[in-house]
Design an enzyme around this catalytic site. Structure first.
Site, PDB file in Angstrom:
ATOM      1  N   LYS A 115     -27.801 -13.012  -7.587  1.00 16.77           N
ATOM      2  CA  LYS A 115     -28.603 -11.785  -7.578  1.00 16.77           C
ATOM      3  C   LYS A 115     -28.086 -10.943  -6.417  1.00 16.77           C
ATOM      4  O   LYS A 115     -28.365 -11.205  -5.246  1.00 16.77           O
ATOM      5  CB  LYS A 115     -30.084 -12.080  -7.409  1.00 16.77           C
ATOM      6  CG  LYS A 115     -30.918 -10.815  -7.522  1.00 16.77           C
ATOM      7  CD  LYS A 115     -32.394 -11.114  -7.629  1.00 16.77           C
ATOM      8  CE  LYS A 115     -33.180  -9.882  -8.032  1.00 16.77           C
ATOM      9  NZ  LYS A 115     -33.099  -8.782  -7.083  1.00 16.77           N
ATOM     10  N   TYR A 152     -20.264  -5.162  -9.102  1.00 16.71           N
ATOM     11  CA  TYR A 152     -20.148  -6.227 -10.092  1.00 16.71           C
ATOM     12  C   TYR A 152     -21.024  -5.849 -11.275  1.00 16.71           C
ATOM     13  O   TYR A 152     -22.165  -5.396 -11.089  1.00 16.71           O
ATOM     14  CB  TYR A 152     -20.640  -7.564  -9.527  1.00 16.71           C
ATOM     15  CG  TYR A 152     -19.585  -8.333  -8.767  1.00 16.71           C
ATOM     16  CD1 TYR A 152     -18.321  -8.554  -9.317  1.00 16.71           C
ATOM     17  CD2 TYR A 152     -19.857  -8.847  -7.502  1.00 16.71           C
ATOM     18  CE1 TYR A 152     -17.358  -9.262  -8.624  1.00 16.71           C
ATOM     19  CE2 TYR A 152     -18.890  -9.564  -6.810  1.00 16.71           C
ATOM     20  CZ  TYR A 152     -17.644  -9.765  -7.374  1.00 16.71           C
ATOM     21  OH  TYR A 152     -16.697 -10.468  -6.697  1.00 16.71           O
ATOM     22  N   ARG A 159     -30.956   3.613 -10.915  1.00 13.23           N
ATOM     23  CA  ARG A 159     -32.027   3.125 -11.773  1.00 13.23           C
ATOM     24  C   ARG A 159     -33.233   4.067 -11.754  1.00 13.23           C
ATOM     25  O   ARG A 159     -33.876   4.280 -12.775  1.00 13.23           O
ATOM     26  CB  ARG A 159     -32.429   1.729 -11.291  1.00 13.23           C
ATOM     27  CG  ARG A 159     -33.588   1.152 -12.019  1.00 13.23           C
ATOM     28  CD  ARG A 159     -33.758  -0.319 -11.654  1.00 13.23           C
ATOM     29  NE  ARG A 159     -34.898  -0.862 -12.357  1.00 13.23           N
ATOM     30  CZ  ARG A 159     -36.129  -0.821 -11.888  1.00 13.23           C
ATOM     31  NH1 ARG A 159     -36.373  -0.288 -10.715  1.00 13.23           N
ATOM     32  NH2 ARG A 159     -37.130  -1.331 -12.580  1.00 13.23           N
ATOM     33  N   CYS A 173     -28.822  -9.658  37.620  1.00  8.28           N
ATOM     34  CA  CYS A 173     -29.500 -10.080  38.838  1.00  8.28           C
ATOM     35  C   CYS A 173     -28.412 -10.232  39.889  1.00  8.28           C
ATOM     36  O   CYS A 173     -27.359 -10.822  39.626  1.00  8.28           O
ATOM     37  CB  CYS A 173     -30.187 -11.418  38.593  1.00  8.28           C
ATOM     38  SG  CYS A 173     -30.464 -12.376  40.088  1.00  8.28           S
ATOM     39  N   CYS A 219     -35.676 -14.885  40.914  1.00  9.38           N
ATOM     40  CA  CYS A 219     -35.392 -15.034  42.348  1.00  9.38           C
ATOM     41  C   CYS A 219     -35.739 -13.786  43.147  1.00  9.38           C
ATOM     42  O   CYS A 219     -35.513 -13.743  44.346  1.00  9.38           O
ATOM     43  CB  CYS A 219     -33.935 -15.413  42.561  1.00  9.38           C
ATOM     44  SG  CYS A 219     -32.808 -14.032  42.268  1.00  9.38           S
ATOM     45  N   CYS A 243     -35.279  -9.408  39.946  1.00  7.56           N
ATOM     46  CA  CYS A 243     -35.084 -10.554  39.059  1.00  7.56           C
ATOM     47  C   CYS A 243     -36.396 -11.332  38.961  1.00  7.56           C
ATOM     48  O   CYS A 243     -36.990 -11.677  39.989  1.00  7.56           O
ATOM     49  CB  CYS A 243     -33.975 -11.446  39.614  1.00  7.56           C
ATOM     50  SG  CYS A 243     -33.850 -13.021  38.756  1.00  7.56           S
ATOM     51  N   ASP A 256     -27.423  -8.092  -3.767  1.00 10.38           N
ATOM     52  CA  ASP A 256     -28.367  -7.272  -3.021  1.00 10.38           C
ATOM     53  C   ASP A 256     -27.768  -5.891  -2.764  1.00 10.38           C
ATOM     54  O   ASP A 256     -27.257  -5.603  -1.692  1.00 10.38           O
ATOM     55  CB  ASP A 256     -28.714  -7.984  -1.702  1.00 10.38           C
ATOM     56  CG  ASP A 256     -30.058  -7.546  -1.191  1.00 10.38           C
ATOM     57  OD1 ASP A 256     -30.761  -6.813  -1.915  1.00 10.38           O
ATOM     58  OD2 ASP A 256     -30.415  -7.932  -0.063  1.00 10.38           O
ATOM     59  N   ASP A 263       0.823  -1.215   0.000  1.00 11.81           N
ATOM     60  CA  ASP A 263       0.000   0.000   0.000  1.00 11.81           C
ATOM     61  C   ASP A 263       0.857   1.265   0.000  1.00 11.81           C
ATOM     62  O   ASP A 263       0.530   2.259  -0.638  1.00 11.81           O
ATOM     63  CB  ASP A 263      -0.904   0.040   1.248  1.00 11.81           C
ATOM     64  CG  ASP A 263      -1.959  -1.044   1.185  1.00 11.81           C
ATOM     65  OD1 ASP A 263      -1.947  -1.803   0.192  1.00 11.81           O
ATOM     66  OD2 ASP A 263      -2.772  -1.131   2.126  1.00 11.81           O
ATOM     67  N   GLU A 276     -26.410 -16.279 -12.595  1.00  9.25           N
ATOM     68  CA  GLU A 276     -25.600 -15.274 -11.890  1.00  9.25           C
ATOM     69  C   GLU A 276     -26.136 -15.078 -10.474  1.00  9.25           C
ATOM     70  O   GLU A 276     -27.320 -15.265 -10.240  1.00  9.25           O
ATOM     71  CB  GLU A 276     -25.718 -13.906 -12.604  1.00  9.25           C
ATOM     72  CG  GLU A 276     -25.340 -13.942 -14.047  1.00  9.25           C
ATOM     73  CD  GLU A 276     -25.599 -12.607 -14.766  1.00  9.25           C
ATOM     74  OE1 GLU A 276     -26.033 -11.639 -14.106  1.00  9.25           O
ATOM     75  OE2 GLU A 276     -25.370 -12.555 -15.974  1.00  9.25           O
ATOM     76  N   SER A 297     -36.614  -4.274 -14.607  1.00  5.16           N
ATOM     77  CA  SER A 297     -36.516  -5.107 -13.401  1.00  5.16           C
ATOM     78  C   SER A 297     -36.732  -6.556 -13.824  1.00  5.16           C
ATOM     79  O   SER A 297     -36.866  -6.838 -15.015  1.00  5.16           O
ATOM     80  CB  SER A 297     -37.518  -4.658 -12.364  1.00  5.16           C
ATOM     81  OG  SER A 297     -38.798  -4.817 -12.887  1.00  5.16           O
ATOM     82  N   LEU A 298     -36.742  -7.442 -12.853  1.00  2.11           N
ATOM     83  CA  LEU A 298     -36.856  -8.874 -13.170  1.00  2.11           C
ATOM     84  C   LEU A 298     -38.106  -9.448 -12.537  1.00  2.11           C
ATOM     85  O   LEU A 298     -38.505  -9.029 -11.451  1.00  2.11           O
ATOM     86  CB  LEU A 298     -35.645  -9.623 -12.593  1.00  2.11           C
ATOM     87  CG  LEU A 298     -34.274  -9.333 -13.184  1.00  2.11           C
ATOM     88  CD1 LEU A 298     -33.183  -9.900 -12.285  1.00  2.11           C
ATOM     89  CD2 LEU A 298     -34.168  -9.935 -14.581  1.00  2.11           C
ATOM     90  N   CYS A 353     -29.924 -17.481  42.868  1.00  3.90           N
ATOM     91  CA  CYS A 353     -30.906 -17.376  41.790  1.00  3.90           C
ATOM     92  C   CYS A 353     -30.969 -18.692  41.024  1.00  3.90           C
ATOM     93  O   CYS A 353     -29.968 -19.179  40.503  1.00  3.90           O
ATOM     94  CB  CYS A 353     -30.522 -16.238  40.844  1.00  3.90           C
ATOM     95  SG  CYS A 353     -31.618 -16.125  39.423  1.00  3.90           S
ATOM     96  N   LYS A 359     -35.539 -16.403  -6.202  1.00  2.00           N
ATOM     97  CA  LYS A 359     -35.203 -15.813  -4.907  1.00  2.00           C
ATOM     98  C   LYS A 359     -34.971 -16.885  -3.837  1.00  2.00           C
ATOM     99  O   LYS A 359     -35.619 -17.922  -3.832  1.00  2.00           O
ATOM    100  CB  LYS A 359     -36.343 -14.877  -4.448  1.00  2.00           C
ATOM    101  CG  LYS A 359     -36.658 -13.750  -5.409  1.00  2.00           C
ATOM    102  CD  LYS A 359     -35.598 -12.685  -5.419  1.00  2.00           C
ATOM    103  CE  LYS A 359     -35.649 -11.799  -4.209  1.00  2.00           C
ATOM    104  NZ  LYS A 359     -36.576 -10.683  -4.326  1.00  2.00           N
TER     105      LYS A 359
HETATM  106  S1  IVH Z   1     -30.255  -8.084 -14.685  1.00  2.00           S
HETATM  107  C1  IVH Z   1     -33.156  -6.790 -17.593  1.00  2.00           C
HETATM  108  N1  IVH Z   1     -28.597  -9.343 -13.087  1.00  2.00           N
HETATM  109  O1  IVH Z   1     -32.107  -6.982  -9.561  1.00  2.00           O
HETATM  110  C2  IVH Z   1     -32.347  -7.313 -16.509  1.00  2.00           C
HETATM  111  N2  IVH Z   1     -30.080  -7.754 -12.137  1.00  2.00           N
HETATM  112  O2  IVH Z   1     -35.116  -6.939 -10.102  1.00  2.00           O
HETATM  113  C3  IVH Z   1     -32.059  -6.308 -15.482  1.00  2.00           C
HETATM  114  N3  IVH Z   1     -29.807  -7.445  -9.730  1.00  2.00           N
HETATM  115  O3  IVH Z   1     -32.615  -3.747 -10.700  1.00  2.00           O
HETATM  116  C4  IVH Z   1     -31.260  -6.711 -14.369  1.00  2.00           C
HETATM  117  N4  IVH Z   1     -28.157  -8.885  -9.480  1.00  2.00           N
HETATM  118  O4  IVH Z   1     -30.572  -4.178  -9.273  1.00  2.00           O
HETATM  119  C5  IVH Z   1     -29.591  -8.430 -13.179  1.00  2.00           C
HETATM  120  N5  IVH Z   1     -27.044 -10.517 -11.795  1.00  2.00           N
HETATM  121  C6  IVH Z   1     -28.025  -9.599 -11.892  1.00  2.00           C
HETATM  122  C7  IVH Z   1     -28.504  -8.903 -10.774  1.00  2.00           C
HETATM  123  C8  IVH Z   1     -29.553  -7.980 -10.947  1.00  2.00           C
HETATM  124  C9  IVH Z   1     -28.957  -8.005  -8.875  1.00  2.00           C
HETATM  125  C10 IVH Z   1     -30.834  -6.463  -9.379  1.00  2.00           C
HETATM  126  C11 IVH Z   1     -30.780  -5.207 -10.186  1.00  2.00           C
HETATM  127  C12 IVH Z   1     -32.140  -5.029 -10.787  1.00  2.00           C
HETATM  128  C13 IVH Z   1     -32.964  -5.949  -9.966  1.00  2.00           C
HETATM  129  C14 IVH Z   1     -34.064  -6.508 -10.835  1.00  2.00           C
END
Ligand code: IVH
Length: 696
Positions: free
Chosen positions: A140, A248, A161, A451, A436, A433, A142, A58, A138, A107-108, A457, A339
């Site tokens: 998912k 990522y 987003r 206590c 006791c 307590c 958080d 570093d 992949e 979204s998914l 006790c 999920k």
């Molecule tokens: S793909 C059209 N890949 O999940 C596909 N989303 O509910 C769009 N997320 O808003 C997303 N890991 O924030 C994709 N490996 C992954 C993900 C991922 C987390 C989140 C992302 C998105 C939400 C969708």
């Protein structure tokens, strides 16, 4: 030489053309020292943050950065947008700007069972009229979705987003994240590239952040996702810079000047080549069976990952097939999120009761309306102590969020204040307590109320007996918590010495105890009498004397008599025994009641081999702190611990900067990821055995 030619063509200079656009021009000039320095820093940055494989210490990195700062200070006209010095240091902004996404951020759809995934796979196959689909599976992540725009390879904008069409401009904060390149590496990147991915906070950073918040009496973040979102939604980038976020990438959005490859897996490969981080857990999976196998694999791996995931995502790999499938509303037909069972759920606090522990510690516990969370039904959650109840502001009647992560004890993460009923009651620490009726005392400066009944006790007595019998103490096989409760409630034993007066007939008369189990218990009691001084000391349950302290005391004093007679000063000669531990040890042995119990135990035949002084050179691991985690196969964790203690090491339960070594067996969890994030040396079981053999 082709290599040289590529090198020259790869270097680009950004210059504003007369029409105001940024142009890419091959740089045929000599590379200046300032540029060389920038390249070198970006290279080390990438090795450290993207590839997890630093080359230089570093201090060397800091030195290079300071050198660049100095040069840029002398020539401010040469500062560029992608200079590593420009990550932090921007002035706070007044408000977030809006960014219209050129390509909507979708979204998914979610699946919560294998059947729902099977339905998804069937729908995809039917629409495409094919037998089997190749997917990319992949994690998912958080965290929160971010779109980053690179123009001519240089990071120019980053946005959240938002509602999918318009997000917030968080460029100033995204630039502070070291694992996100300010300039792409390699070649072949398009004129405009929008990279999509998830910004997250690693579990270890989240824990550090919350520990600091607790120390400062500030509000904690409920989970790493909220912490990541809160850190990115800062007007002042200096705050974000301190928060160790990472990212990522999982796809691309808008692109200009590039023909997309045929598959998503190739897209991800390209992103990696350009210096962007892609999860190493990403994998190509064949058909339904392939994705479900991936789900099981990642469920098992989940707790050992350094970051939170809440499921896995399956995406059709072939981009042409994706095009054919298209979208419904805001979600693509070609992907689904599978999920994991929720680790957080909402429920109601029916009551807050207190539990009395072995040392009299009074712990408030929330009795909950049963709720299914993290795969089990939870009806109690610890609230730790009185201050914690106040800080989290938990009232009886409140709706709360309960969290159960992995095999961690369920806890109340936060209160949903908007749902607080009018008749909600606050928690009052009892003055007496509940077991006791002795006074409950909370000493000045202490967070724990206790206590004051001591062994009078019944609760403390029972806990003391359970501790005495436990595996790491006297190791009395078959004497579980339920049995101790019965023995104590029926008046058959009043203290630990009473255990050795039990007869088989007495035990056989207890609930769920028969001829055989009672005989087994008597044998186990007999067997447990042969112990070691360290185990005996630990079994006594002296406050603050854990296994390690017990072992160090035994090694130093060699006999129980010597410890019992030791003055505070003498006790403090032992490494790691400070004034508090010394005072507890002395107070324990001064109590006539405790001496009496010890006498009775010895009379009953409890004994240990005499100890010989250990020479310093027989304790080569003195001063080292080692953490054991995960399952070992060749020996039990306890055996491993004893061997380390005998070599003079301290064996600790949690990983910190002071840890010298972590031994990670199978399925090691957060301790391993924490060690990795702190750069602490880790050995697997084979390495550990070799390590021990080195001292034989
Ligand atoms: S793909 C059209 N890949 O999940 C596909 N989303 O509910 C769009 N997320 O808003 C997303 N890991 O924030 C994709 N490996 C992954 C993900 C991922 C987390 C989140 C992302 C998105 C939400 C969708």
């Amino acid at each position: 030489m082709p290599g040289v030619i590529i090198f020259i063509l790869n270097r680009v200079t950004l210059s504003k053309s007369s029409c105001g656009f940024i142009c890419i021009m091959p740089d045929l000039k000599k590379v200046s020292p300032i540029e060389q320095l920038r390249d070198e820093i970006a290279h080390h940055n990438r090795l450290y943050y993207v590839l997890d494989a630093p080359e230089v210490p570093d201090a060397e990195y800091d030195r290079l950065l300071r050198e660049l700062q100095q040069l840029e200070c002398e020539h401010p006209e040469r500062i560029t947008l992608d200079s590593p010095t420009q990550r932090v240091g921007a002035e706070p902004i007044k408000a977030f700007g809006q960014v219209a996404h050129k390509l909507a951020m979708l979204s998914l759809d979610n699946a919560f069972s294998d059947e729902e995934v099977a339905d998804f796979d069937r729908r995809v196959r039917e629409r495409l009229d094919v037998q089997a689909i190749e997917y990319v599976a992949e994690p998912k992540l958080d965290g929160l979705a971010i779109s980053i725009r690179y123009e001519a390879g240089v990071l120019v904008q980053a946005a959240t987003r938002g509602d999918g069409l318009t997000g917030e401009d968080v460029t100033h904060n995204i630039r502070t994240i070291n694992s996100i390149p300010l300039r792409l590496v390699g070649d072949g990147w398009p004129r405009v590239l929008e990279v999509r991915g998830e910004v997250y906070m690693p579990k270890a950073s989240f824990e550090r952040l919350n520990a600091k918040a607790r120390e400062m009496g500030e509000k904690e973040f409920a989970n790493p996702r909220n912490a990541a979102a809160g850190s990115l939604r800062q007007l002042d980038p200096r705050v974000t810079a301190k928060r160790s976020l990472s990212m990522y990438c999982y796809g691309i959005g808008f692109v200009e000047g590039m023909v997309l490859p045929e598959t998503h897996s190739t897209v991800l490969e390209r992103l990696k080549q350009w210096g962007l981080r892609v999860s190493p857990e990403v994998s190509v999976a064949q058909g339904l069976a392939g994705v479900l196998a991936y789900y099981r694999l990642l469920s098992e791996k989940r707790s050992s990952l350094a970051y939170e995931i809440d499921g896995v995502v399956y995406k059709v790999n072939c981009l042409d097939q994706r095009e054919m499938l298209g979208f419904v509303a805001r979600a693509p037909r070609w992907a689904i999120a599978h999920k994991f069972p929720a680790q957080e759920e909402m429920t109601r606090v029916l009551d807050i009761e207190v539990q009395v522990g072995r040392t009299g510690a009074i712990t408030p516990v929330a009795r909950l309306e049963p709720v299914f969370v993290g795969g089990v039904t939870v009806s109690n959650a610890t609230l730790h102590n009185e201050d914690e109840v106040r800080r989290k502001d938990v009232h009886i009647g409140d709706t709360v969020i309960v969290r159960r992560a992995g095999d961690v004890i369920p806890e109340v993460a936060s209160v949903v204040l908007s749902r607080r009923p009018k008749d909600a009651r606050s928690f009052v620490m009892p003055r007496q307590c509940p077991v006791c009726d002795s006074d409950v005392i909370r000493a000045e400066g202490e967070t724990i109320a206790r206590c004051s009944g001591g062994l009078y006790c019944n609760a403390q007595r029972k806990e003391a007996i359970k501790h005495f019998a436990s595996r790491k103490a006297m190791d009395i096989d078959g004497l579980g918590d339920k049995l101790v409760e019965q023995l104590s409630d029926q008046g058959l034993i009043h203290n630990v010495a009473g255990l050795f007066n039990l007869t088989q007939t007495q035990v056989a008369g207890l609930e769920r105890m028969g001829e055989k189990s009672s005989a087994n218990l008597i044998v186990a009691l007999e067997k447990s009498k042969q112990t070691t001084l360290a185990k005996f000391l630990y079994a006594l349950g002296i406050r603050e004397v854990g296994e390690t302290t017990a072992q160090t005391l035994a090694n130093y004093f060699l006999s129980l008599e010597a410890i019992m007679l030791a003055e505070i000063d003498a006790l403090q000669q032992v490494s790691e025994v400070g004034p508090v531990v010394a005072a507890h040890v002395q107070a324990f042995f001064k109590q006539p009641h405790n001496r009496e119990v010890i006498d009775k135990l010895q009379q009953a035949g409890v004994s240990w081999p005499a100890m010989q002084p250990i020479k310093q050179d027989e304790q080569p691991l003195t001063g080292q702190t080692i953490v054991l985690t995960g399952a070992l196969t060749e020996m039990t964790r306890n055996e491993a611990k004893e061997r380390l203690l005998a070599l003079g090491a301290k064996v600790a339960g949690s990983v910190s900067k002071k840890t010298s070594l972590v031994v990670a067996g199978a399925d090691a969890g957060t301790k391993l990821s924490k060690a990795e994030s702190l750069g602490i040396k880790v050995l697997d079981e084979t390495g550990f055995i070799a390590f021990l053999q080195g001292y034989e």
